[in-house]
Scaffold this motif. Structure first.
Motif, PDB file in Angstrom:
ATOM      1  N   VAL A 120      38.404  34.576 -29.903  1.00 26.88           N
ATOM      2  CA  VAL A 120      39.004  34.405 -28.708  1.00 26.88           C
ATOM      3  C   VAL A 120      39.204  35.682 -28.228  1.00 26.88           C
ATOM      4  O   VAL A 120      38.912  36.001 -26.925  1.00 26.88           O
ATOM      5  CB  VAL A 120      40.272  33.824 -28.946  1.00 26.88           C
ATOM      6  N   ARG A 121      39.711  36.746 -29.028  1.00 25.87           N
ATOM      7  CA  ARG A 121      39.975  38.097 -28.388  1.00 25.87           C
ATOM      8  C   ARG A 121      38.573  38.830 -27.810  1.00 25.87           C
ATOM      9  O   ARG A 121      38.684  39.397 -26.936  1.00 25.87           O
ATOM     10  CB  ARG A 121      40.490  39.122 -29.693  1.00 25.87           C
ATOM     11  N   PRO A 135      35.866  29.541 -31.108  1.00 27.09           N
ATOM     12  CA  PRO A 135      35.988  28.468 -29.810  1.00 27.09           C
ATOM     13  C   PRO A 135      35.942  27.102 -30.773  1.00 27.09           C
ATOM     14  O   PRO A 135      36.630  26.281 -30.404  1.00 27.09           O
ATOM     15  CB  PRO A 135      34.599  28.813 -29.000  1.00 27.09           C
ATOM     16  N   ALA A 136      35.027  26.991 -31.659  1.00 29.29           N
ATOM     17  CA  ALA A 136      34.932  25.788 -32.314  1.00 29.29           C
ATOM     18  C   ALA A 136      36.151  25.637 -33.065  1.00 29.29           C
ATOM     19  O   ALA A 136      36.395  24.090 -33.418  1.00 29.29           O
ATOM     20  CB  ALA A 136      33.613  25.766 -33.171  1.00 29.29           C
ATOM     21  N   GLU A 137      37.022  26.190 -33.299  1.00 26.72           N
ATOM     22  CA  GLU A 137      38.138  26.050 -33.937  1.00 26.72           C
ATOM     23  C   GLU A 137      39.424  25.491 -32.983  1.00 26.72           C
ATOM     24  O   GLU A 137      40.560  25.221 -33.508  1.00 26.72           O
ATOM     25  CB  GLU A 137      38.619  27.221 -34.844  1.00 26.72           C
ATOM     26  N   LEU A 138      39.100  25.504 -31.599  1.00 23.96           N
ATOM     27  CA  LEU A 138      40.101  25.194 -30.639  1.00 23.96           C
ATOM     28  C   LEU A 138      39.793  23.887 -30.197  1.00 23.96           C
ATOM     29  O   LEU A 138      38.520  23.241 -30.109  1.00 23.96           O
ATOM     30  CB  LEU A 138      40.127  26.298 -29.791  1.00 23.96           C
ATOM     31  N   MET A 180      42.586  24.352 -25.404  1.00 19.67           N
ATOM     32  CA  MET A 180      43.007  25.722 -25.891  1.00 19.67           C
ATOM     33  C   MET A 180      41.753  26.578 -25.289  1.00 19.67           C
ATOM     34  O   MET A 180      41.872  27.583 -25.029  1.00 19.67           O
ATOM     35  CB  MET A 180      43.074  25.915 -27.349  1.00 19.67           C
ATOM     36  N   GLN A 181      40.421  25.904 -25.432  1.00 19.39           N
ATOM     37  CA  GLN A 181      39.384  26.781 -24.915  1.00 19.39           C
ATOM     38  C   GLN A 181      39.304  27.008 -23.559  1.00 19.39           C
ATOM     39  O   GLN A 181      39.072  28.253 -23.028  1.00 19.39           O
ATOM     40  CB  GLN A 181      38.000  25.820 -25.200  1.00 19.39           C
ATOM     41  N   GLN A 182      39.851  26.225 -22.665  1.00 14.70           N
ATOM     42  CA  GLN A 182      40.049  26.182 -21.060  1.00 14.70           C
ATOM     43  C   GLN A 182      40.998  27.355 -21.151  1.00 14.70           C
ATOM     44  O   GLN A 182      40.862  28.212 -20.214  1.00 14.70           O
ATOM     45  CB  GLN A 182      40.266  25.210 -20.659  1.00 14.70           C
ATOM     46  N   ARG A 183      42.020  27.868 -21.915  1.00 11.88           N
ATOM     47  CA  ARG A 183      42.940  28.814 -21.751  1.00 11.88           C
ATOM     48  C   ARG A 183      42.354  30.011 -21.968  1.00 11.88           C
ATOM     49  O   ARG A 183      42.591  31.102 -21.367  1.00 11.88           O
ATOM     50  CB  ARG A 183      44.035  28.438 -22.923  1.00 11.88           C
TER      51      ARG A 183
END
Length: 260
Positions: A96-97, A135-138, A142-145
């Motif tokens: 994410v970061r 991403p696959a963990e979200l 959450m991915q759109q966030r």
């Protein structure tokens, strides 16, 4: 009223579908977007709202008329306009970061600066504690966030959003609609959002631009003066119902035509 940041001036757009046969997607559209405004483009499928958004982004060139950013013509993709699509388009091999850091890194900022910017927007979109996830963990929401945080970290002046919540379930979509209005206030961004959902426009928009199809034209521009935050009490109010009825009366015939 604040200054004009984006403008369409007598814009028309035709697409060639086969030899000697063009489709007129937009006809003589003029629209000003004001700085710090949250503006929604709303209408039935085929009314040209995504075409207009793509011209604001510099992805598409008008056949006639002008698209202006701060009074200067948009002649290509401009980093001052950031786009958020319905699909998340994240780098699956980056955390994410690292996804959110992408824009600042492209600007040549130091690793420390990139991390600070990324962490700021990760927190802003409500993903504190998920910076090291992939991403696959979200979940989809959450991915759109993450997509929104990445766009904000690139520091555009205008955020262009093409039905960003359409693929989400109803409850997640509602939460993100309210979150986006908060994020706009905190980030001080101008937002232009495409939607076909009247309630979504009523929750978020300062003005609602109702478009009609075949070819796409502006049917009405409706100020949304409902009080904020537009929580459930506001959504159950008489004012909400009256405004929704007014907008539905403008689009009902277009929706019926498209569905037939």
């Amino acid at each position: 009223m604040s200054s004009i940041i984006l403008s369409a001036q007598h814009v028309s757009k035709s697409f060639s579908v086969r030899q000697n046969d063009d489709i007129l997607a937009l006809r003589d559209v003029s629209l000003d977007v004001h700085e710090l405004e949250f503006l929604c483009l709303l209408g039935a499928s085929g009314c040209g709202k995504s075409t207009l958004l793509n011209m604001f982004a510099g992805f598409t060139v008008p056949s006639h008329g002008d698209i202006l950013l701060r009074s200067s013509p948009i002649v290509g993709i401009d980093p001052r306009c950031g786009m958020v699509f319905q699909s998340y388009a994240l780098f699956p091999w980056r955390t994410v970061r690292k996804n959110v850091e992408f824009g600042p890194r492209m600007k040549g900022l130091s690793a420390a600066e990139c991390r600070a910017i990324a962490d700021r927007f990760i927190d802003m979109v409500g993903l504190h504690g998920f910076a090291d996830h992939y991403p696959a963990e979200l979940s989809g929401g959450m991915q759109q966030r993450v997509t929104l945080a990445r766009s904000l970290a690139a520091d555009p002046e205008v955020l262009l959003m093409d039905e960003p919540f359409a693929a989400l379930d109803a409850m997640t979509r509602h939460v993100l609609q309210e979150e986006l209005t908060r994020i706009q206030r905190e980030s001080l961004k101008t937002i232009v959002l495409v939607t076909h959902n009247i309630d979504e426009a009523l929750i978020m928009a300062d003005r609602i631009v109702v478009m009609s199809p075949h070819p796409g034209q502006i049917k009405a521009v409706i100020p949304n003066e409902l009080p904020r935050p537009r929580d459930m009490d506001v959504q159950l109010s008489r004012g909400w119902g009256e405004l929704k009825k007014e907008i539905w009366s403008l689009v009902a015939g277009d929706v019926s035509l498209h569905a037939s």
